[in-house]
Design a protein around this motif. Structure first.
Motif, PDB file in Angstrom:
ATOM      1  N   LEU A 267      48.696  39.205  73.302  1.00 61.80           N
ATOM      2  CA  LEU A 267      49.772  40.189  73.437  1.00 61.80           C
ATOM      3  C   LEU A 267      51.112  39.503  73.686  1.00 61.80           C
ATOM      4  CD1 LEU A 267      48.602  43.243  75.601  1.00 61.80           C
ATOM      5  CD2 LEU A 267      49.763  43.321  73.390  1.00 61.80           C
ATOM      6  N   ARG A 268      51.105  38.546  74.634  1.00 57.70           N
ATOM      7  CA  ARG A 268      52.345  37.859  74.972  1.00 57.70           C
ATOM      8  C   ARG A 268      52.926  37.137  73.757  1.00 57.70           C
ATOM      9  NH1 ARG A 268      49.998  37.498  80.452  1.00 57.70           N
ATOM     10  NH2 ARG A 268      48.417  36.017  79.726  1.00 57.70           N
ATOM     11  N   ALA A 269      52.055  36.465  73.009  1.00 56.89           N
ATOM     12  CA  ALA A 269      52.522  35.744  71.827  1.00 56.89           C
ATOM     13  C   ALA A 269      53.136  36.696  70.808  1.00 56.89           C
ATOM     14  CB  ALA A 269      51.372  34.961  71.205  1.00 56.89           C
ATOM     15  N   GLY A 270      52.487  37.836  70.592  1.00 55.79           N
ATOM     16  CA  GLY A 270      53.001  38.796  69.635  1.00 55.79           C
ATOM     17  C   GLY A 270      54.319  39.408  70.071  1.00 55.79           C
ATOM     18  N   LEU A 271      54.448  39.726  71.331  1.00 54.69           N
ATOM     19  CA  LEU A 271      55.687  40.313  71.836  1.00 54.69           C
ATOM     20  C   LEU A 271      56.815  39.293  71.847  1.00 54.69           C
ATOM     21  CD1 LEU A 271      54.133  42.425  74.720  1.00 54.69           C
ATOM     22  CD2 LEU A 271      55.256  43.325  72.670  1.00 54.69           C
ATOM     23  N   ASN A 272      56.466  38.022  72.087  1.00 54.24           N
ATOM     24  CA  ASN A 272      57.480  36.958  72.053  1.00 54.24           C
ATOM     25  C   ASN A 272      58.098  36.838  70.671  1.00 54.24           C
ATOM     26  OD1 ASN A 272      58.209  35.672  74.428  1.00 54.24           O
ATOM     27  ND2 ASN A 272      56.299  34.501  74.528  1.00 54.24           N
ATOM     28  N   GLY A 273      57.305  37.107  69.649  1.00 48.33           N
ATOM     29  CA  GLY A 273      57.800  36.999  68.283  1.00 48.33           C
ATOM     30  C   GLY A 273      58.339  38.300  67.723  1.00 48.33           C
ATOM     31  N   SER A 274      58.452  39.322  68.567  1.00 43.93           N
ATOM     32  CA  SER A 274      58.870  40.645  68.090  1.00 43.93           C
ATOM     33  C   SER A 274      60.389  40.763  67.995  1.00 43.93           C
ATOM     34  CB  SER A 274      58.333  41.721  69.038  1.00 43.93           C
ATOM     35  OG  SER A 274      58.869  42.988  68.720  1.00 43.93           O
ATOM     36  N   ASN A 275      60.844  41.532  67.019  1.00 43.38           N
ATOM     37  CA  ASN A 275      62.271  41.841  66.891  1.00 43.38           C
ATOM     38  C   ASN A 275      62.633  43.148  67.588  1.00 43.38           C
ATOM     39  OD1 ASN A 275      62.864  39.567  65.258  1.00 43.38           O
ATOM     40  ND2 ASN A 275      62.080  40.646  63.444  1.00 43.38           N
ATOM     41  N   THR A 276      61.630  43.889  68.042  1.00 40.13           N
ATOM     42  CA  THR A 276      61.887  45.203  68.624  1.00 40.13           C
ATOM     43  C   THR A 276      61.513  45.295  70.101  1.00 40.13           C
ATOM     44  OG1 THR A 276      59.706  45.949  67.881  1.00 40.13           O
ATOM     45  CG2 THR A 276      61.577  46.378  66.413  1.00 40.13           C
ATOM     46  N   ALA A 277      60.862  44.260  70.636  1.00 41.69           N
ATOM     47  CA  ALA A 277      60.430  44.299  72.036  1.00 41.69           C
ATOM     48  C   ALA A 277      60.591  42.906  72.633  1.00 41.69           C
ATOM     49  CB  ALA A 277      58.971  44.741  72.122  1.00 41.69           C
ATOM     50  N   ARG A 278      60.508  42.834  73.948  1.00 40.22           N
ATOM     51  CA  ARG A 278      60.581  41.536  74.627  1.00 40.22           C
ATOM     52  C   ARG A 278      59.707  41.580  75.869  1.00 40.22           C
ATOM     53  NH1 ARG A 278      63.964  41.874  79.201  1.00 40.22           N
ATOM     54  NH2 ARG A 278      65.380  43.699  79.209  1.00 40.22           N
ATOM     55  N   LEU A 279      59.240  40.405  76.264  1.00 43.31           N
ATOM     56  CA  LEU A 279      58.535  40.300  77.530  1.00 43.31           C
ATOM     57  C   LEU A 279      59.523  40.479  78.670  1.00 43.31           C
ATOM     58  CD1 LEU A 279      56.177  37.262  76.842  1.00 43.31           C
ATOM     59  CD2 LEU A 279      55.535  39.675  76.970  1.00 43.31           C
ATOM     60  N   ALA A 280      59.131  41.267  79.662  1.00 41.79           N
ATOM     61  CA  ALA A 280      60.026  41.513  80.796  1.00 41.79           C
ATOM     62  C   ALA A 280      60.122  40.288  81.690  1.00 41.79           C
ATOM     63  CB  ALA A 280      59.537  42.721  81.590  1.00 41.79           C
ATOM     64  N   TRP A 281      59.011  39.594  81.870  1.00 35.53           N
ATOM     65  CA  TRP A 281      58.948  38.324  82.594  1.00 35.53           C
ATOM     66  C   TRP A 281      57.638  37.648  82.228  1.00 35.53           C
ATOM     67  CZ3 TRP A 281      59.080  43.067  85.272  1.00 35.53           C
ATOM     68  CH2 TRP A 281      57.855  43.489  85.790  1.00 35.53           C
ATOM     69  N   GLU A 282      57.532  36.389  82.553  1.00 39.17           N
ATOM     70  CA  GLU A 282      56.336  35.631  82.219  1.00 39.17           C
ATOM     71  C   GLU A 282      55.200  35.991  83.180  1.00 39.17           C
ATOM     72  OE1 GLU A 282      55.613  33.642  79.703  1.00 39.17           O
ATOM     73  OE2 GLU A 282      57.598  34.014  78.830  1.00 39.17           O
ATOM     74  N   THR A 283      54.032  36.243  82.623  1.00 36.80           N
ATOM     75  CA  THR A 283      52.840  36.515  83.424  1.00 36.80           C
ATOM     76  C   THR A 283      51.732  35.561  83.005  1.00 36.80           C
ATOM     77  OG1 THR A 283      52.084  38.220  81.865  1.00 36.80           O
ATOM     78  CG2 THR A 283      53.426  38.954  83.728  1.00 36.80           C
TER      79      THR A 283
END
Length: 350
Positions: A267-283
């Protein structure tokens, strides 16, 4: 696409099978069966020392009764300001222990040692009007998906013990933290100064299995009575023991946690590469926090994705705009790569 909580997942087949087997036989009640005693011995092996173990039904019960066993009149327990014992247990730890929770700030869900020292100083042992410092409780993995390092645990324990306070660990997601650190159960607890542990199994594949573990059995002398008075002494406690037997056998519990963490990594990897979403902080555990456009989150929910909107923590580096929403995503032993990929496609679609 069930990411609302690891509590939403069912029970692992091996645990179901063990419960079914147990249901066909007679055994002594109230924790005295051969199975109960055998699993207590298993905990000794896991933690590499003699421990006292008490089975209960819920994580709230484990936390509340563990703290009740440490209580003093006028007692104050110190916990992170966003800890589950403060925010999400309806005051049960206060109710059962008769103590108050004093919040300690710190970034990323972890108590700042300096703040802990200053909070403890507000409650000296002779402060009859204010109450007295009594215990410290920390969550591993934390409520924000972060993990205390072994050195950080040791530092919190050092401060606690310098002030004569026992240290309790809320381990609802104990296994997820353990496999991420690559540590042993002993290394993440008593070898670093933890005195009492709430050992969680329910979030990681059990049906209903939690345990209170005392690393010094002498500290546990009141717990049998506390557990009985709080209606947590099950007559058929062997059904909790049976779950733990399957859970701990051949390191199943660690494999389940590794899978949940791996799905969170995906999930984190996919969200890191997203143009529409971002990780709020590292977990680092099986919890992921992301910022999405409100329209995207709504559309994902309408197409079957289950997750919770989340309150913005006060130390969040990049605030959430009015057009966006902060959400929490939790993976489990039952999460599949297809679940993750399907959610990421919804996010990418906007």
């Amino acid at each position: 696409m069930f990411f609302a909580s690891d509590n939403w997942a069912g029970a692992h087949p091996a645990i179901n099978e063990r419960l079914l087997k147990e249901s066909t036989r007679f055994a002594a009640a109230y924790g005295t069966s051969e199975l109960d005693l055998a699993i207590e011995q298993r905990f000794n092996e896991i933690f590499e020392r003699e421990v006292s173990v008490f089975f209960v039904a819920t994580g709230t019960a484990a936390n509340s009764l563990a703290l009740a066993s440490l209580a003093k009149p006028g007692g104050v327990t110190f916990a992170h300001s966003e800890a589950h014992v403060i925010e999400d247990e309806c005051g049960a730890p206060d109710f059962f222990s008769g103590m108050r929770m004093s919040p300690v700030d710190g970034p990323h869900g972890k108590m700042d040692p300096r703040h802990l020292v200053s909070r403890i100083a507000r409650y000296p042992q002779d402060a009859v009007h204010h109450g007295r410092a009594t215990a410290v409780t920390m969550t591993q993995a934390t409520e924000t998906g972060t993990i205390y390092t072994l050195d950080e645990i040791e530092e919190i324990a050092r401060i606690s013990h310098e002030h004569g306070l026992p240290l309790h660990m809320d381990g609802a997601r104990f296994a997820n933290a353990l496999v991420n650190l690559g540590a042993t159960p002993a290394e993440m607890t008593w070898k670093r100064g933890v005195d009492v542990l709430s050992f969680g199994g329910t979030k990681n594949g059990c049906w209903c299995a939690e345990a209170i573990v005392f690393f010094d059995p002498a500290m546990a002398k009141e717990l049998p009575f506390i557990r009985k008075r709080s209606a947590q002494l099950f007559s058929k406690s062997r059904f909790i023991a049976a779950q733990f037997e399957a859970y701990l056998q051949d390191d199943l519990w660690l494999d389940l946690a590794r899978h949940a963490n791996a799905m969170a990594d995906r999930l984190r990897a996919g969200l890191n590469g997203s143009n529409t979403a971002r990780l709020a902080w590292e977990t680092r555990s099986n919890e992921v926090f992301a910022v999405l456009p409100k329209a995207t989150a709504k559309a994902a929910g309408e197409k079957g994705a289950k997750f919770y909107d989340w309150l913005e923590p006060k130390d969040m580096a990049e605030p959430v705009s009015e057009q966006d929403v902060l959400i929490r995503l939790v993976t489990s032993f039952a999460t599949t790569p297809d679940d993750v990929d399907a959610f990421l496609r919804l996010v990418a679609a906007g």
